[in-house]
Enzyme design. Structure first.
Site, mmCIF file in Angstrom:
data_model
loop_
_atom_site.group_PDB
_atom_site.id
_atom_site.type_symbol
_atom_site.label_atom_id
_atom_site.label_comp_id
_atom_site.label_asym_id
_atom_site.label_seq_id
_atom_site.Cartn_x
_atom_site.Cartn_y
_atom_site.Cartn_z
ATOM 1 N N PHE A 128 -22.126 55.515 57.689
ATOM 2 C CA PHE A 128 -21.573 56.713 58.323
ATOM 3 C C PHE A 128 -22.296 57.929 57.763
ATOM 4 C CE2 PHE A 128 -18.758 60.364 58.753
ATOM 5 C CZ PHE A 128 -18.533 60.326 60.111
ATOM 6 N N ASP A 213 -27.425 59.191 50.965
ATOM 7 C CA ASP A 213 -26.287 59.991 51.410
ATOM 8 C C ASP A 213 -25.176 59.832 50.370
ATOM 9 O OD1 ASP A 213 -23.965 60.959 52.534
ATOM 10 O OD2 ASP A 213 -24.294 60.081 54.511
ATOM 11 N N LYS A 242 -18.594 66.767 50.734
ATOM 12 C CA LYS A 242 -17.167 66.567 50.426
ATOM 13 C C LYS A 242 -16.628 67.277 49.161
ATOM 14 C CE LYS A 242 -15.920 62.717 53.324
ATOM 15 N NZ LYS A 242 -17.039 62.181 54.099
HETATM 16 C C1 LIG Z 1 -17.803 62.315 55.299
HETATM 17 C C2 LIG Z 1 -19.189 61.821 55.318
HETATM 18 C C3 LIG Z 1 -20.193 62.437 56.087
HETATM 19 C C4 LIG Z 1 -19.900 63.560 57.066
HETATM 20 O O1 LIG Z 1 -19.457 64.712 56.428
HETATM 21 P P1 LIG Z 1 -18.850 65.911 57.333
HETATM 22 O O2 LIG Z 1 -18.616 66.999 56.318
HETATM 23 O O3 LIG Z 1 -17.595 65.396 57.964
HETATM 24 O O4 LIG Z 1 -19.855 66.277 58.324
HETATM 25 C C5 LIG Z 1 -21.489 61.977 55.975
HETATM 26 N N1 LIG Z 1 -21.791 60.952 55.156
HETATM 27 C C6 LIG Z 1 -20.853 60.336 54.406
HETATM 28 C C7 LIG Z 1 -21.267 59.215 53.507
HETATM 29 C C8 LIG Z 1 -19.529 60.740 54.470
HETATM 30 O O5 LIG Z 1 -18.598 60.095 53.757
#
Ligand SMILES: *Cc1c(COP(=O)(O)O)cnc(C)c1O
Length: 388
Positions: A128, A213, A242
């Site tokens: 994700f 990420d 986050k």
């Molecule tokens: C939450 C998340 C995102 C997206 O972040 P947003 O601030 O909602 O755009 C991207 N990568 C990972 C691994 C995430 O947990």
């Protein structure tokens, strides 16, 4: 009234209006132990005094001024990030998706300039990376792309945790490999030990960029400042968001200088990105993580939580597996638990469930052992109430 809102969320029937530490309160004054933290965001707990003070003071001086000018707070937060990661240059934005979008753009720019256009990015099944068009293209879950064609090209998806499949997918078009050190959104999936180190090695051997990420795994969540540190698998580009500013919307991309060089003035930008107000929250957050030894707390409390869950597993055979690192914990059930978030509201606990059978526990990293005991007790009660 929700009738004025676009219908993009299945919201629980509760309105939260106040938070302190690991607790939140609803409009009627009922308290809830927060095992969600706004999805791994409020890691220092709600309304942490250092963050409140920093934002309040900054709000008195200057909210915003644009990147047309030097912003000292940006320089300070970038230095804090680099000091807790690796030698690099930082770009600030406002979310995880934006940070990943920036990473994809930087990777392409680098590959187009220095690798004769070999700019394809290999990403992972079950990943994700966000909800922009490029980040859903990099996300290895078809449901997030449903109905959004045409989807940007240039991505190839391979199974997560599988080194052979990754090597097989590399060809003359490949420029980078993008992945989460632990997959969060799809259910806290921890790859086999040594996997990240092997991916780093594959990148070195094939001259590929490693994009990590760490939007969810970063900022002490997994018991290291960044999760790549467990295997010393330093990325070339890394994204975070986050928990970076404990709830203030801030995203960042950091890249090693040789990659960062591919961006020059005008290559990429953000109006709000790195504004003084947001930066003040980020500076206070990282300073507190370091000062209060939050990395160690996350590790210790994570082990305590997983131990408690393992004990629960002994008495509730519907629990298949307890896994995670630090305070990023997933619990697999062999049965449907989609009622748990609502059940939790009754008991006074916020719970997050993925795919109807995985409980994701990502509480504030400052949660006490006593509070973890309370959480386990409430989960135990919910299991019993459901005849599990
Ligand atoms: C939450 C998340 C995102 C997206 O972040 P947003 O601030 O909602 O755009 C991207 N990568 C990972 C691994 C995430 O947990």
């Amino acid at each position: 009234m929700t009738q004025y809102l676009m219908n993009t969320y299945a919201r629980l029937p509760v309105a939260l209006v106040k938070g302190r530490g690991a607790w939140v309160w609803d409009v009627d004054g009922k308290s809830y132990l927060d095992m969600v933290s706004g999805i791994a965001v409020c890691s220092l707990g709600h309304c942490h005094p250092d963050v409140v003070k920093a934002v309040s003071e900054q709000a008195e001086n200057l909210f915003h001024c644009s990147n047309l000018y030097r912003i000292p707070q940006q320089e300070q937060l970038a230095e804090l990030i680099v000091n807790n990661a690796f030698d690099g240059r930082v770009f600030f934005c406002n979310s995880g998706a934006e940070a990943n979008e920036a990473a994809i753009k930087l990777s392409r720019r680098y590959c187009n300039e220095r690798k004769q256009g070999a700019a394809k990015i290999i990403a992972m099944e079950g990943s994700f990376h966000g909800r922009t068009l490029a980040t859903v293209a990099a996300t290895g879950q078809a449901k997030f792309r449903q109905g959004f064609d045409p989807i940007p090209s240039g991505f190839e998806i391979v199974p997560y945790g599988n080194v052979d499949a990754l090597i097989d997918a590399i060809d003359e078009e490949t420029g980078a490999i993008m992945l989460e050190p632990i997959q969060g959104e799809s259910g806290v999936h921890v790859p086999p030990e040594g996997y990240l180190r092997q991916v780093r090695k594959i990148c070195d051997e094939h001259g590929l960029l490693l994009i990590l990420d760490e939007v969810q795994t970063g900022m002490a969540r997994t018991g290291r400042f960044f999760a790549y540190m467990y295997e010393g698998a330093e990325p070339d580009i890394m994204t975070m968001a986050k928990a970076l500013a404990n709830g203030f919307p801030v995203g960042a991309m950091v890249a090693k200088p040789f990659v960062a060089d591919a961006f020059t003035p005008g290559s990429h930008a953000s109006t709000f990105g790195g504004n003084p107000l947001a930066m003040s929250a980020g500076i206070a957050t990282i300073s507190t993580i370091v000062k209060d030894n939050i990395v160690e707390k996350s590790l210790q409390q994570g082990m305590y939580l997983m131990h408690g869950l393992d004990e629960l597993k002994e008495v509730h055979p519907c629990i298949q597996e307890v896994r995670g690192k630090g305070l990023m914990v997933g619990v697999d059930f062999d049965t449907d638990i989609s009622s748990f978030p609502v059940d939790g509201l009754g008991k006074g606990i916020l719970l997050n469930v993925i795919k109807g059978r995985i409980l994701r526990l990502v509480p504030p990293l400052i949660i006490s052992s006593r509070e973890i005991d309370q959480a386990i007790e409430m989960i135990d009660d919910i299991l019993k109430d459901n005849g599990l």
